[in-house]
Scaffold this motif. Structure first.
Motif, mmCIF file in Angstrom:
data_model
loop_
_atom_site.group_PDB
_atom_site.id
_atom_site.type_symbol
_atom_site.label_atom_id
_atom_site.label_comp_id
_atom_site.label_asym_id
_atom_site.label_seq_id
_atom_site.Cartn_x
_atom_site.Cartn_y
_atom_site.Cartn_z
ATOM 1 N N VAL A 85 41.317 5.980 -61.119
ATOM 2 C CA VAL A 85 42.350 5.234 -61.568
ATOM 3 C C VAL A 85 41.992 4.812 -62.818
ATOM 4 N N ARG A 86 42.892 6.546 -64.020
ATOM 5 C CA ARG A 86 42.819 6.780 -64.908
ATOM 6 C C ARG A 86 44.149 4.903 -66.196
ATOM 7 N N ALA A 87 45.045 4.791 -65.238
ATOM 8 C CA ALA A 87 46.264 4.771 -65.511
ATOM 9 C C ALA A 87 47.617 3.619 -63.933
ATOM 10 N N THR A 88 48.110 3.579 -64.111
ATOM 11 C CA THR A 88 48.956 2.345 -63.408
ATOM 12 C C THR A 88 49.573 3.209 -61.857
ATOM 13 N N TYR B 167 26.152 4.108 -75.733
ATOM 14 C CA TYR B 167 26.494 2.492 -75.268
ATOM 15 C C TYR B 167 28.321 2.301 -75.152
ATOM 16 N N ASP B 168 28.119 1.654 -74.183
ATOM 17 C CA ASP B 168 29.954 1.767 -74.980
ATOM 18 C C ASP B 168 29.849 0.408 -73.241
ATOM 19 N N PRO B 169 30.438 -1.283 -74.244
ATOM 20 C CA PRO B 169 31.218 -2.020 -73.336
ATOM 21 C C PRO B 169 32.610 -1.244 -71.724
ATOM 22 N N ASP B 170 33.010 -0.403 -72.432
ATOM 23 C CA ASP B 170 33.877 -0.708 -71.606
ATOM 24 C C ASP B 170 34.489 0.942 -70.869
ATOM 25 N N VAL B 171 33.371 1.066 -70.501
ATOM 26 C CA VAL B 171 33.261 2.666 -69.352
ATOM 27 C C VAL B 171 33.215 2.073 -68.039
ATOM 28 N N VAL B 172 33.550 2.601 -66.648
ATOM 29 C CA VAL B 172 33.610 2.680 -65.670
ATOM 30 C C VAL B 172 32.306 3.745 -64.992
ATOM 31 N N THR C 125 24.574 1.311 -42.506
ATOM 32 C CA THR C 125 24.464 0.911 -41.176
ATOM 33 C C THR C 125 25.506 -0.521 -40.494
ATOM 34 N N LEU C 126 25.679 -1.456 -40.803
ATOM 35 C CA LEU C 126 27.292 -2.518 -39.578
ATOM 36 C C LEU C 126 27.778 -1.288 -39.442
ATOM 37 N N GLY C 127 28.499 0.214 -40.190
ATOM 38 C CA GLY C 127 28.999 0.324 -39.733
ATOM 39 C C GLY C 127 30.809 0.222 -40.261
ATOM 40 N N VAL C 128 30.487 -0.268 -41.626
ATOM 41 C CA VAL C 128 31.564 -0.459 -42.873
ATOM 42 C C VAL C 128 32.226 0.205 -43.428
ATOM 43 N N ARG C 129 33.197 0.984 -43.776
ATOM 44 C CA ARG C 129 33.467 1.541 -44.438
ATOM 45 C C ARG C 129 34.470 0.761 -46.001
ATOM 46 N N VAL C 130 33.086 1.507 -46.936
ATOM 47 C CA VAL C 130 33.868 1.016 -47.801
ATOM 48 C C VAL C 130 35.256 1.812 -49.116
ATOM 49 N N HIS C 131 36.093 1.790 -49.203
ATOM 50 C CA HIS C 131 36.919 2.543 -50.236
ATOM 51 C C HIS C 131 37.045 1.819 -51.540
ATOM 52 N N THR C 132 35.930 3.107 -53.034
ATOM 53 C CA THR C 132 36.294 1.975 -53.491
ATOM 54 C C THR C 132 37.221 2.956 -54.869
ATOM 55 N N ILE C 133 37.225 2.354 -55.659
ATOM 56 C CA ILE C 133 38.521 2.470 -56.710
ATOM 57 C C ILE C 133 38.011 2.300 -58.043
ATOM 58 N N ALA C 134 37.845 4.157 -59.000
ATOM 59 C CA ALA C 134 36.986 2.868 -60.091
ATOM 60 C C ALA C 134 38.369 3.046 -61.398
ATOM 61 N N MET C 135 37.988 2.120 -62.012
ATOM 62 C CA MET C 135 39.594 2.112 -62.439
ATOM 63 C C MET C 135 38.989 1.508 -64.399
ATOM 64 N N GLY C 136 39.123 2.528 -65.233
ATOM 65 C CA GLY C 136 39.781 2.327 -66.657
ATOM 66 C C GLY C 136 39.868 3.756 -66.945
ATOM 67 N N PRO C 137 40.185 4.140 -68.344
ATOM 68 C CA PRO C 137 40.236 5.407 -69.342
ATOM 69 C C PRO C 137 39.128 6.477 -68.593
ATOM 70 N N LYS C 138 37.905 6.046 -69.428
ATOM 71 C CA LYS C 138 36.411 6.323 -69.687
ATOM 72 C C LYS C 138 35.266 5.849 -68.476
ATOM 73 N N GLU C 139 34.864 6.819 -68.071
ATOM 74 C CA GLU C 139 33.581 6.643 -67.416
ATOM 75 C C GLU C 139 32.209 7.252 -68.027
ATOM 76 N N THR C 140 30.541 6.567 -67.061
ATOM 77 C CA THR C 140 29.841 7.111 -67.773
ATOM 78 C C THR C 140 29.871 7.966 -68.940
ATOM 79 N N THR C 141 30.146 9.423 -68.242
ATOM 80 C CA THR C 141 29.514 10.438 -67.585
ATOM 81 C C THR C 141 30.142 11.055 -69.086
#
Length: 319
Positions: free
Chosen positions: A264-267, A240-245, A219-235
């Protein structure tokens, strides 16, 4: 190249002759007053008045001309190069939750914490944003402004370097962090406004839902670029695993707001993501060079002062 800031002030040079002309005694009236000897005799030689000598008049004219020249504002333009500008406001929303302490990334060939990698690459990214007004928001249990939006990218990069885990808890309030970044951009209508959101967890704190805040960004016209960092994700995990993105949520935020999503999974992946954002939001445009003036008025002002002092101390003849 030099010039006067107020050249019209030079008309004041004619002021002393005009004053002398209009203040001169009438030619039909004598310039002397004849008084009785009894009155003249009452005045001793010690009460005689000094009359200005020619040298004192010259000093007075030098002082007046120098004073007028100082008021005219002499200045010289200095060479200046064109300045980078984009007209863009950019906020970085950084996750400082406890999971950023995980040592599953590499830095200079050595195993390092996620936060150390983000600080190194993130501060370099900020320093390269010359021309943008950049700010930093950090979030965990709640969000806070680590650096107000500023064109001083070095100061913002220093705040990036100083980011530490535990300042505001160890949970992950993605919605709160994004919402605070949008609030800081709300005072810049008409500009290109961008948020770079980095997280390595799932939204588990705060009252703002990420999908609702993403709609607000749209609504505000703001672009949001997102970075998901970590080797594992919820899917990719069961239970339950607290170390997932939560990569799905971060991808949705980017899609809704018109931004880009980076996994992002590595540097090396983070380096590529930052390079891609640099290409999407370029900074290499130049504005016309702003003139930089060196003021020269103190020199004639100093000359006027010295001439005034010299005229006051100059010995005169007596009458």
């Amino acid at each position: 190249m030099w010039e006067f800031a107020n050249p019209y002030v030079f008309v004041l040079l004619a002021l002393p002759p005009l004053v002398a002309w209009f203040a001169a005694p009438d030619a039909r009236v004598g310039g002397a007053l004849k008084a009785p000897d009894t009155v003249v005799g009452a005045f001793a030689d010690t009460n005689a008045v000094r009359a200005p000598a020619r040298d004192r008049k010259v000093a007075a004219w030098i002082a007046w001309i120098a004073l007028v020249a100082a008021l005219a504002g002499p200045r010289v333009v200095l060479p200046a190069s064109a300045l980078p500008t984009t007209g863009r406001d950019l906020m970085i929303a950084l996750d400082l939750s406890g999971s950023m302490e995980r040592r599953d990334f590499a830095l200079d060939g050595v195993v390092a914490r996620r936060l150390d990698v983000v600080r190194r690459l993130g501060s370099d990214f900020v320093r390269g944003r010359a021309g943008d007004r950049v700010g930093l928001v950090a979030f965990a249990d709640r969000a806070f402004v680590a650096a107000e939006p500023s064109y001083d990218v070095d100061a913002v990069a220093s705040a990036f370097d100083a980011a530490a885990i535990g300042l505001v808890g160890r949970s992950t309030a993605i919605g709160e962090g994004l919402g605070l970044a949008l609030r800081r951009l709300a005072d810049a209508p008409g500009k290109a406004r961008v948020v770079v959101l980095l997280s390595d967890g799932s939204n588990n704190a705060g009252s703002a839902l990420p999908r609702d805040v993403a709609q607000l960004a749209k609504t505000l016209g703001v672009r949001v670029h997102t970075i998901a960092m970590g080797p594992k994700e919820t899917t990719e995990v069961t239970g339950y695993d607290p170390d997932v993105v939560d990569a799905a949520t971060l991808r949705n935020i980017a899609e809704v707001s018109g931004g880009s999503f980076f996994r992002v999974r590595a540097t090396e992946d983070l380096q590529k993501a930052i390079a891609a954002i640099d290409e999407i939001e370029p900074t290499r445009t130049l504005a016309p060079a702003a003139p930089i003036w060196r003021e020269l008025w103190p020199w004639p002002a100093g000359l006027a002062f010295l001439a005034t002092v010299a005229g006051a101390l100059w010995p005169g003849r007596r009458r």
